[in-house]
Design a protein around this motif. Structure first.
Motif, short mmCIF file in Angstrom:
data_model
loop_
_atom_site.label_atom_id
_atom_site.label_comp_id
_atom_site.label_asym_id
_atom_site.label_seq_id
_atom_site.Cartn_x
_atom_site.Cartn_y
_atom_site.Cartn_z
N ASP A 1 -17.90 -11.43 -2.76
CA ASP A 1 -17.43 -10.29 -1.96
C ASP A 1 -18.44 -9.79 -0.92
O ASP A 1 -18.32 -8.66 -0.44
CB ASP A 1 -17.06 -9.12 -2.90
CG ASP A 1 -18.27 -8.60 -3.67
OD1 ASP A 1 -19.37 -9.17 -3.52
OD2 ASP A 1 -18.11 -7.62 -4.42
N THR B 1 -4.46 -9.63 4.62
CA THR B 1 -5.25 -8.49 5.12
C THR B 1 -4.81 -8.09 6.52
O THR B 1 -4.88 -6.90 6.87
CB THR B 1 -6.75 -8.81 5.14
OG1 THR B 1 -6.93 -10.13 5.65
CG2 THR B 1 -7.38 -8.67 3.78
N GLY C 1 -13.69 -10.81 -2.11
CA GLY C 1 -13.63 -9.55 -1.36
C GLY C 1 -12.68 -9.76 -0.18
O GLY C 1 -11.79 -10.61 -0.24
N TYR C 2 -12.88 -8.99 0.88
CA TYR C 2 -11.95 -9.05 2.02
C TYR C 2 -12.07 -10.36 2.79
O TYR C 2 -13.16 -10.72 3.26
CB TYR C 2 -12.23 -7.90 2.98
CG TYR C 2 -11.87 -6.55 2.43
CD1 TYR C 2 -10.53 -6.21 2.20
CD2 TYR C 2 -12.85 -5.59 2.17
CE1 TYR C 2 -10.20 -4.96 1.70
CE2 TYR C 2 -12.51 -4.34 1.68
CZ TYR C 2 -11.18 -4.03 1.44
OH TYR C 2 -10.85 -2.80 0.95
N TRP D 1 -13.74 -1.05 6.09
CA TRP D 1 -14.04 -2.09 5.09
C TRP D 1 -15.44 -2.66 5.33
O TRP D 1 -16.25 -2.73 4.41
CB TRP D 1 -13.03 -3.24 5.19
CG TRP D 1 -11.64 -2.91 4.71
CD1 TRP D 1 -11.22 -1.76 4.09
CD2 TRP D 1 -10.48 -3.75 4.82
NE1 TRP D 1 -9.88 -1.84 3.81
CE2 TRP D 1 -9.41 -3.05 4.24
CE3 TRP D 1 -10.25 -5.02 5.34
CZ2 TRP D 1 -8.11 -3.57 4.17
CZ3 TRP D 1 -8.97 -5.55 5.26
CH2 TRP D 1 -7.91 -4.83 4.69
N ASN E 1 0.83 -1.21 0.00
CA ASN E 1 0.00 0.00 0.00
C ASN E 1 0.86 1.25 0.00
O ASN E 1 1.61 1.50 0.95
CB ASN E 1 -0.91 0.01 1.24
CG ASN E 1 -1.85 -1.18 1.25
OD1 ASN E 1 -1.62 -2.16 1.94
ND2 ASN E 1 -2.87 -1.11 0.44
N TYR F 1 -20.02 -6.35 -1.79
CA TYR F 1 -19.25 -5.09 -1.82
C TYR F 1 -19.50 -4.27 -3.10
O TYR F 1 -19.65 -3.05 -3.05
CB TYR F 1 -17.76 -5.40 -1.68
CG TYR F 1 -16.88 -4.19 -1.39
CD1 TYR F 1 -16.39 -3.96 -0.12
CD2 TYR F 1 -16.55 -3.29 -2.41
CE1 TYR F 1 -15.57 -2.86 0.15
CE2 TYR F 1 -15.74 -2.19 -2.14
CZ TYR F 1 -15.25 -1.98 -0.87
OH TYR F 1 -14.45 -0.88 -0.61
N ASN G 1 -4.27 -3.23 -7.52
CA ASN G 1 -5.55 -3.17 -8.25
C ASN G 1 -5.33 -3.41 -9.75
O ASN G 1 -6.09 -4.16 -10.38
CB ASN G 1 -6.21 -1.81 -8.02
CG ASN G 1 -6.60 -1.60 -6.56
OD1 ASN G 1 -6.54 -2.52 -5.76
ND2 ASN G 1 -7.01 -0.39 -6.22
N ASN H 1 -10.44 -0.02 -3.86
CA ASN H 1 -10.66 -0.14 -2.42
C ASN H 1 -10.58 1.22 -1.72
O ASN H 1 -9.91 2.12 -2.19
CB ASN H 1 -9.60 -1.07 -1.82
CG ASN H 1 -9.58 -2.42 -2.46
OD1 ASN H 1 -9.12 -2.56 -3.58
ND2 ASN H 1 -10.11 -3.41 -1.80
N TYR H 2 -11.23 1.30 -0.56
CA TYR H 2 -11.14 2.47 0.29
C TYR H 2 -11.01 1.99 1.73
O TYR H 2 -11.72 1.05 2.10
CB TYR H 2 -12.41 3.33 0.13
CG TYR H 2 -12.39 4.57 0.98
CD1 TYR H 2 -11.78 5.74 0.52
CD2 TYR H 2 -12.94 4.57 2.27
CE1 TYR H 2 -11.73 6.86 1.32
CE2 TYR H 2 -12.89 5.70 3.06
CZ TYR H 2 -12.27 6.84 2.58
OH TYR H 2 -12.22 7.95 3.37
N SER I 1 -10.62 -6.19 -6.06
CA SER I 1 -9.79 -5.01 -6.37
C SER I 1 -9.49 -4.90 -7.86
O SER I 1 -9.01 -3.86 -8.31
CB SER I 1 -8.46 -5.07 -5.61
OG SER I 1 -8.68 -5.24 -4.24
N SER J 1 -9.28 -10.65 -7.61
CA SER J 1 -9.74 -9.93 -6.41
C SER J 1 -10.85 -9.00 -6.85
O SER J 1 -10.88 -8.55 -8.01
CB SER J 1 -8.59 -9.10 -5.83
OG SER J 1 -9.09 -8.21 -4.86
#
Ligand SMILES: NC(=O)c1ccc[n+]([C@@H]2O[C@H](COP(=O)([O-])OP(=O)(O)OC[C@H]3O[C@@H](n4cnc5c(N)ncnc54)[C@H](O)[C@@H]3O)[C@@H](O)[C@H]2O)c1
Ligand SMILES: OC[C@@H](O)C(O)[C@H](O)CO
Length: 277
Positions: free
Chosen positions: A271, A218, A211-212, A232, A118, A274, A181, A172-173, A167, A165
């Motif tokens: 996901d 993570t 998703g997550y 999330w 990140n 999401y 991504n 993502n936020y 992503s 993903s």
């Protein structure tokens, strides 16, 4: 009159040889067990021999406890191998060794190897972008290519499942991760290309885009910052992260030649809703 088994697939994987890359990772820890329990032999592949061996021992212990077959026709059903998915020579060598060990060309790929980092796009170190794209995207081209060559040579059908993903389809936020991504969007579209090229060889290629999920990947992003997890979950209609076992059904569906006989080039997004918001 068709029989029940003509209509309802069993989702069994007897006689199949599965290769799980990222074999000592969080998703793989559960997927490995499901593949073995459904009858497949399972070759775990990861970047560090000691760590992948540990995953192999854990899988063996689990299978023993649950009375899952560990040897078929005098051949061990579990093996573990060191291989960097960015290294083409290593992939070639390891797939040869796996074919020899399991006495059959592997015909099921579950490609989970990948990682995330990140950085804000303005500050993203180029070398870190490069290494991420090499693992997540190039690894997702190299590994299937070498495995497909072996299958084509052996005139054997196969099913490949690459892990994308969400992503690859949303941004993502709040964490910024342009390279991750982009890599996952690349995997999703590569799957479509591979599916069209290899349909004539009876090799189906699909993508599963989670998703997550609560895994080491993570946990590294969340770190000590529980606010990230809350952010999330507030954007997930089901209001929670996934457990790795919630992907087993999708993997067995995409792996099994009866269940997903007409499915190729697909991106299955799982996901918790999401994408809907
Ligand atoms: N955890 C999530 O929320 C989530 C969500 C969507 C997609 N994914 C994707 O699912 C896959 C599995 O993720 P996970 O959560 O199990 O992560 P994880 O970090 O637990 O496992 C990933 C595994 O990949 C291996 N790996 C990394 N680089 C490698 C290389 N060069 N060669 C061989 N192996 C390598 C790691 O050693 C690790 O064992 C990844 O592709 C990830 O991007 C994860
Ligand atoms: O989008 C879900 C995953 O790919 C991953 O958990 C996340 O993007 C990591 O920040």
């Amino acid at each position: 009159m068709p029989s029940i088994s003509d209509i309802v697939p069993s989702f069994r994987l007897d006689g199949r040889v599965a290769v799980v890359t990222g074999g000592s990772g969080g998703m793989a820890a559960v997927l490995n067990k499901a593949l073995l329990a459904q009858g497949a032999s399972v070759a775990l592949v990861d970047i560090d021999q000691a760590i992948v061996d540990k995953a192999g021992v854990e899988l063996t212990n689990w299978a023993t406890y649950n009375n899952v077959e560990l040897i078929t026709n005098d051949v061990q059903k579990i093996s573990s191998w060191e291989c960097d998915v960015t290294n083409y020579d290593q992939i070639t060598q390891v797939l040869d060794k796996i074919s020899g060990f399991h006495k059959s060309v592997p015909d099921l790929l579950v490609h989970t190897a990948g990682f995330c980092n990140n950085f804000d796009a303005l500050e993203y170190p180029p070398d870190k972008m490069k290494s991420l794209i090499e693992v997540n995207l190039l690894g997702s081209l190299y590994f299937p290519q070498v495995m497909a060559k072996l299958l084509v040579k052996a005139s054997k059908p196969g099913s490949f499942i690459l892990i994308g993903s969400m992503s690859g389809v949303i941004v993502n936020y709040p964490q910024n991760q342009v390279a991750y991504n982009a890599s996952k969007a690349g995997v999703i579209h590569a799957v479509r290309s591979l599916a069209t090229e290899w349909a004539k060889y009876n090799i189906r290629v699909n993508c599963l885009s989670p998703g997550y999920i609560l895994t080491p990947l993570t946990k590294k992003v969340i770190g000590e910052n529980v606010e990230i997890k809350n952010a999330w979950e507030s954007r997930i209609p089901m209001n929670r992260m996934a457990d790795p076992k919630e992907f087993v059904g999708s993997i067995l569906y995409l792996a099994n030649h009866d269940a997903s006989s007409y499915t190729t080039g697909e991106n299955l997004v799982v996901d918790g809703g999401y994408q809907c918001w």
